[in-house]
Design a protein around this motif. Sequence first.
Motif, mmCIF file in Angstrom:
data_model
loop_
_atom_site.group_PDB
_atom_site.id
_atom_site.type_symbol
_atom_site.label_atom_id
_atom_site.label_comp_id
_atom_site.label_asym_id
_atom_site.label_seq_id
_atom_site.Cartn_x
_atom_site.Cartn_y
_atom_site.Cartn_z
ATOM 1 N N LEU A 54 -5.251 16.113 -9.013
ATOM 2 C CA LEU A 54 -6.493 15.345 -8.872
ATOM 3 C C LEU A 54 -6.445 14.068 -9.712
ATOM 4 O O LEU A 54 -6.921 13.008 -9.277
ATOM 5 C CB LEU A 54 -7.688 16.206 -9.293
ATOM 6 N N ALA A 55 -5.863 14.147 -10.895
ATOM 7 C CA ALA A 55 -5.780 12.976 -11.767
ATOM 8 C C ALA A 55 -4.914 11.889 -11.150
ATOM 9 O O ALA A 55 -5.196 10.694 -11.308
ATOM 10 C CB ALA A 55 -5.222 13.370 -13.125
ATOM 11 N N ALA A 56 -3.869 12.268 -10.407
ATOM 12 C CA ALA A 56 -3.002 11.274 -9.776
ATOM 13 C C ALA A 56 -3.780 10.448 -8.760
ATOM 14 O O ALA A 56 -3.632 9.225 -8.692
ATOM 15 C CB ALA A 56 -1.813 11.963 -9.102
ATOM 16 N N LYS A 57 -4.619 11.095 -7.980
ATOM 17 C CA LYS A 57 -5.440 10.358 -7.010
ATOM 18 C C LYS A 57 -6.488 9.504 -7.716
ATOM 19 O O LYS A 57 -6.715 8.339 -7.366
ATOM 20 C CB LYS A 57 -6.130 11.318 -6.036
ATOM 21 N N HIS A 58 -7.109 10.093 -8.720
ATOM 22 C CA HIS A 58 -8.170 9.382 -9.437
ATOM 23 C C HIS A 58 -7.619 8.146 -10.151
ATOM 24 O O HIS A 58 -8.237 7.078 -10.128
ATOM 25 C CB HIS A 58 -8.808 10.338 -10.449
ATOM 26 N N ASP A 59 -6.453 8.270 -10.772
ATOM 27 C CA ASP A 59 -5.862 7.139 -11.490
ATOM 28 C C ASP A 59 -5.533 5.990 -10.542
ATOM 29 O O ASP A 59 -5.713 4.809 -10.885
ATOM 30 C CB ASP A 59 -4.591 7.576 -12.218
ATOM 31 N N LEU A 60 -5.039 6.311 -9.346
ATOM 32 C CA LEU A 60 -4.770 5.256 -8.356
ATOM 33 C C LEU A 60 -6.060 4.542 -7.983
ATOM 34 O O LEU A 60 -6.108 3.307 -7.923
ATOM 35 C CB LEU A 60 -4.129 5.864 -7.105
ATOM 36 N N ALA A 61 -7.110 5.314 -7.754
ATOM 37 C CA ALA A 61 -8.391 4.712 -7.385
ATOM 38 C C ALA A 61 -8.916 3.804 -8.489
ATOM 39 O O ALA A 61 -9.370 2.679 -8.218
ATOM 40 C CB ALA A 61 -9.408 5.798 -7.064
ATOM 41 N N ALA A 104 0.835 -1.205 0.000
ATOM 42 C CA ALA A 104 0.000 0.000 0.000
ATOM 43 C C ALA A 104 0.866 1.250 0.000
ATOM 44 O O ALA A 104 0.580 2.222 -0.714
ATOM 45 C CB ALA A 104 -0.927 -0.007 1.208
ATOM 46 N N GLU A 105 1.926 1.233 0.791
ATOM 47 C CA GLU A 105 2.826 2.394 0.840
ATOM 48 C C GLU A 105 3.464 2.652 -0.523
ATOM 49 O O GLU A 105 3.585 3.805 -0.955
ATOM 50 C CB GLU A 105 3.900 2.166 1.903
ATOM 51 N N ARG A 106 3.865 1.581 -1.210
ATOM 52 C CA ARG A 106 4.491 1.752 -2.529
ATOM 53 C C ARG A 106 3.521 2.365 -3.529
ATOM 54 O O ARG A 106 3.871 3.319 -4.246
ATOM 55 C CB ARG A 106 5.005 0.407 -3.053
ATOM 56 N N THR A 131 -2.098 9.696 5.371
ATOM 57 C CA THR A 131 -0.908 10.462 4.995
ATOM 58 C C THR A 131 -0.986 10.901 3.543
ATOM 59 O O THR A 131 -0.668 12.048 3.190
ATOM 60 C CB THR A 131 0.362 9.634 5.230
ATOM 61 N N PHE A 132 -1.417 10.001 2.678
ATOM 62 C CA PHE A 132 -1.546 10.308 1.251
ATOM 63 C C PHE A 132 -2.519 11.455 1.026
ATOM 64 O O PHE A 132 -2.214 12.423 0.308
ATOM 65 C CB PHE A 132 -2.019 9.050 0.521
ATOM 66 N N THR A 133 -3.686 11.375 1.643
ATOM 67 C CA THR A 133 -4.693 12.419 1.471
ATOM 68 C C THR A 133 -4.198 13.755 2.015
ATOM 69 O O THR A 133 -4.419 14.811 1.408
ATOM 70 C CB THR A 133 -6.009 12.016 2.160
ATOM 71 N N THR A 134 -3.518 13.714 3.143
ATOM 72 C CA THR A 134 -2.990 14.937 3.730
ATOM 73 C C THR A 134 -1.949 15.577 2.819
ATOM 74 O O THR A 134 -1.923 16.804 2.630
ATOM 75 C CB THR A 134 -2.373 14.650 5.109
#
Length: 208
Positions: free
Chosen positions: A85-92, A56-58, A119-122
């Motif tokens: 925003l795209a970086a978060k969306h692509d991971l999801a 998950a960390e990776r 931590t990621f969201t922050t």
Amino acid sequence: MDADRLSEVLDATYTCLVRHGVRRTTMDDIASAMGVSRSAVYQYVRNKDDAFRKLAERLHAQALQRARQAAAQDAPDAHRIRGVLAAKHDLALQLIGDSPHTAELMDAKARLFAETCSTFTTELHTLLTDLFTQAGTGPARATEAADICLALVIGLETAPDSRRLLPRAADALITGLLQQNTRRASGGRGLEGAAFPYGCAHPGAAAP
């Protein structure tokens, strides 16, 4: 520690996650996916939980790196914000799409992944706040704008056809938020007058 060998362990862990989920995966499964003995796997992770936590960390670290690269581009503010925003969306989309089990890695309430997700969201929130501040938004309003943007992405993560919808929704939202800066500078209404949703919870977020 051999980074390449650890990467192989985490690749095998992901393969097992896709097939079995966190709960049903065993250290024997991970070793079998690698083609090594279980004792060889223990050289790189303490146990199954440690393997999944490192995985998950990776994945979150890779997405955060993409977000930081987007934020650092020599490009208009709106383009850089969209990139974060795209970086978060692509991971999801990756984790939701690979199997019914892989989305577990994004579960902020899960014992193994809560700290990584938080931590990621922050970190994303900090990037967005900085970008809105650079665009001329005051600190408090920049925090609110970051809240709104993250809420948009989170809301679209499980929506049908979200890959097509996110760019359109993000463009409309970011344009509106940045226009509030222009209106405020010219004596118009600020963000407090805008009809946007709030509520993306994260550590340290300002209350709406």
